[in-house]
Design a protein around this motif. Structure first.
Motif, short mmCIF file in Angstrom:
data_model
loop_
_atom_site.label_atom_id
_atom_site.label_comp_id
_atom_site.label_asym_id
_atom_site.label_seq_id
_atom_site.Cartn_x
_atom_site.Cartn_y
_atom_site.Cartn_z
N THR A 181 0.81 -1.22 0.00
CA THR A 181 0.00 0.00 0.00
C THR A 181 0.85 1.27 0.00
N THR A 182 1.92 1.26 0.79
CA THR A 182 2.77 2.46 0.88
C THR A 182 3.37 2.82 -0.48
N LEU A 183 3.74 1.80 -1.26
CA LEU A 183 4.31 2.08 -2.57
C LEU A 183 3.24 2.54 -3.55
N LEU A 184 2.02 1.99 -3.43
CA LEU A 184 0.93 2.45 -4.30
C LEU A 184 0.69 3.95 -4.04
N SER A 185 0.74 4.34 -2.77
CA SER A 185 0.56 5.77 -2.42
C SER A 185 1.62 6.62 -3.09
N ARG A 186 2.85 6.14 -3.06
CA ARG A 186 3.94 6.90 -3.67
C ARG A 186 3.71 7.04 -5.18
N ARG A 187 3.24 5.96 -5.80
CA ARG A 187 2.96 6.00 -7.25
C ARG A 187 1.85 7.02 -7.55
N HIS A 188 0.80 7.00 -6.70
CA HIS A 188 -0.31 7.95 -6.91
C HIS A 188 0.20 9.39 -6.83
N GLN A 189 1.10 9.59 -5.87
CA GLN A 189 1.62 10.94 -5.67
C GLN A 189 2.35 11.44 -6.92
N GLN A 190 3.11 10.52 -7.54
CA GLN A 190 3.83 10.89 -8.77
C GLN A 190 2.85 11.32 -9.87
N ILE A 191 1.73 10.61 -9.97
CA ILE A 191 0.75 10.94 -11.01
C ILE A 191 0.10 12.29 -10.67
N ARG A 192 -0.17 12.51 -9.39
CA ARG A 192 -0.83 13.77 -8.98
C ARG A 192 0.08 14.96 -9.24
N THR A 193 1.38 14.77 -9.08
CA THR A 193 2.30 15.87 -9.38
C THR A 193 2.19 16.23 -10.87
N LEU B 254 -1.14 1.11 -10.72
CA LEU B 254 -1.66 2.06 -9.72
C LEU B 254 -2.58 1.42 -8.68
N THR B 255 -3.06 0.18 -8.95
CA THR B 255 -4.07 -0.39 -8.04
C THR B 255 -3.81 -1.83 -7.60
N ASN B 256 -2.89 -2.55 -8.28
CA ASN B 256 -2.68 -4.00 -8.09
C ASN B 256 -3.76 -4.84 -8.75
N PHE B 257 -4.69 -4.23 -9.47
CA PHE B 257 -5.79 -4.97 -10.09
C PHE B 257 -5.29 -5.70 -11.34
N ALA C 40 -12.08 -7.60 -1.43
CA ALA C 40 -11.25 -8.47 -0.58
C ALA C 40 -9.84 -7.91 -0.45
N ALA C 41 -9.31 -7.34 -1.53
CA ALA C 41 -7.93 -6.84 -1.51
C ALA C 41 -7.78 -5.62 -0.61
N ARG C 42 -8.88 -4.91 -0.40
CA ARG C 42 -8.84 -3.66 0.37
C ARG C 42 -8.25 -3.82 1.76
N ALA C 43 -8.64 -4.93 2.40
CA ALA C 43 -8.25 -5.13 3.79
C ALA C 43 -6.82 -5.64 3.96
N THR C 44 -6.13 -5.87 2.85
CA THR C 44 -4.79 -6.47 2.95
C THR C 44 -3.71 -5.40 2.94
N GLU C 45 -2.47 -5.83 3.14
CA GLU C 45 -1.36 -4.86 3.16
C GLU C 45 -1.00 -4.38 1.76
N TYR C 46 -1.65 -4.96 0.74
CA TYR C 46 -1.44 -4.44 -0.61
C TYR C 46 -2.74 -3.87 -1.20
N GLY C 47 -3.65 -3.50 -0.31
CA GLY C 47 -4.88 -2.84 -0.75
C GLY C 47 -4.57 -1.46 -1.31
N CYS C 48 -5.39 -1.01 -2.24
CA CYS C 48 -5.13 0.27 -2.91
C CYS C 48 -5.72 1.42 -2.08
N PRO C 49 -4.87 2.38 -1.66
CA PRO C 49 -5.37 3.48 -0.83
C PRO C 49 -6.22 4.46 -1.63
N GLY C 50 -7.22 5.02 -1.00
CA GLY C 50 -8.04 6.07 -1.61
C GLY C 50 -8.97 5.60 -2.70
N LEU C 51 -9.16 4.27 -2.80
CA LEU C 51 -9.94 3.73 -3.92
C LEU C 51 -11.44 3.72 -3.61
#
Ligand code: ZN
Ligand code: ZN
Length: 380
Positions: free
Chosen positions: A6-18, A39-42, A70-81
């Protein structure tokens, strides 16, 4: 689902937002499957993603809802989705969601939207929100972020390359005179599956004798015979990441000419890898391979680029190719975290070919060879 934390997905999102901010976009509509996965692990086959400064709108249909939930609750769930279930069609749902988000200037991925879909979406979007609705073509926003791999990706690709090296070692024991190219391709694909890969990354190439002169030959009914050189080029997808490897072997004792061409390609391969370091231009790595083949009189028979990036796709940036002075005006340096192949070759019409391919990672200090199989000419 894929397994980027999840932490890395957040970092990726931040790059896109910039990038959104720099391009003054209220949202980016992502329609490329590898980009959505990044961006989501999907890993499903149907979804549209909308990235906004606040969150991610994820449009999919009933087949995938349970998996995404189901993926939401895991440590690789996508934040802000936020999940939006398709009603009617995907594109109609997209327009409705964009409207609900209250965005005006919306970017889309020009390389990943058909002309027909673009026409429908831009018309519907303008009809829905009037003049303030702008549908703006963007180029490579997510791809740009994907070029430099993060620690999760590097770990995954390293493991994939280790596994592919084991496969290559096994394949060297499989190949012998009397098999057809197709037989060998079948054995390679089976080894790839047994090696823990989801699938082959592309159609396996087995090109024997004169067929070796065609860089993208399809395996056929030709029977491997003594004196043939055989190009074996194969790859696997492991936890969504692609690796790619080529070895050229000799059936029986290699002729003097075969050994000469092989040694020249191996020299180009070794020198190109040795040249890789942060800051060197992708064109200059290509030039090292090309010039080395030139010193052996083989520059004219190396007709493709020296390498290509690897990641969620088997061919992605950076491309290591010959500089074309008319279009390649920008010099693009390779940087730590980039993963690509080094694969010089020599293709002699009606005689055959040689290619040797390995996967490398650019590190802060230079280069790491990810694939590890002998490059000595094997006489099988
Ligand atoms: Zn390959
Ligand atoms: Zn390749």
């Amino acid at each position: 689902m894929s397994h980027a934390p999840t932490t890395l997905l957040s970092r990726r999102h931040q790059q896109i937002r910039t990038r959104l901010e720099a391009e003054r976009l209220d949202a980016l509509v992502v329609t490329s499957r590898p980009n959505i996965l990044y961006l989501t692990n999907f890993t499903g086959s149907s979804a549209i993603l909308v990235v906004t400064p606040e969150g991610l709108e994820f449009i999919t249909d009933f087949r995938y809802v349970t998996a995404v939930e189901a993926a939401r609750a895991t440590e690789y769930g996508c934040p802000g989705l936020r999940l939006a279930l398709v009603e009617g069609s995907y594109d109609a749902t997209l327009v409705a969601r964009l409207r609900a988000l209250g965005v005006g200037r919306v970017g889309f991925e020009a390389a990943h939207l058909s002309v027909a879909r673009h026409a429908w979406l831009s018309t519907s979007w303008t009809q829905a929100v009037g003049e303030q609705g702008q549908f703006v073509a963007t180029e490579g926003i997510v791809e740009h972020a994907r070029v430099r791999k993060d620690e999760y990706e590097i770990r995954t690709i390293r493991e994939a390359a280790r596994r592919l090296s084991v496969v290559a070692q096994q394949v060297l024991a499989d190949v012998h005179a009397g098999l057809t190219e197709r037989d060998v391709a079948f054995l390679i694909d089976a080894r790839i599956r047994k090696g823990g890969f989801e699938r082959s990354a592309f159609d396996t190439i087995v090109a024997s004798g004169a067929n070796g002169a065609l860089p993208h030959a399809h395996p056929g009914d030709r029977v491997l015979a003594r004196g043939d050189l055989v190009v074996l080029d194969f790859g696997g997808v492991y936890d969504s990441y692609c690796v790619d490897l080529t070895r050229t072997v000799s059936i029986g004792t290699a002729s003097e000419r075969a050994r000469f061409v092989y040694d020249a390609v191996r020299d180009a391969h070794d020198r190109a890898i040795a040249a890789v370091r942060p800051g060197i231009s992708r064109f200059d790595i290509d030039a090292v391979a090309r010039d080395t083949l030139g010193t052996h009189g083989l520059a004219e028979v190396f007709g493709h680029g020296t390498g290509h990036g690897l990641g969620l796709e088997v061919h992605e940036d950076p491309r290591l190719a010959k500089r074309r002075p008319d279009t390649d005006t920008r010099d693009e340096s390779v940087l730590p975290g980039m993963v690509f192949t080094i694969e010089p070759g020599a293709y002699l019409p009606e005689w055959g070919g040689v290619r040797i391919e390995d996967d490398v990672l650019v590190t802060a200090g230079g280069v790491d060879l990810l694939t590890d199989v002998t490059t000595e000419l094997q006489e099988l």
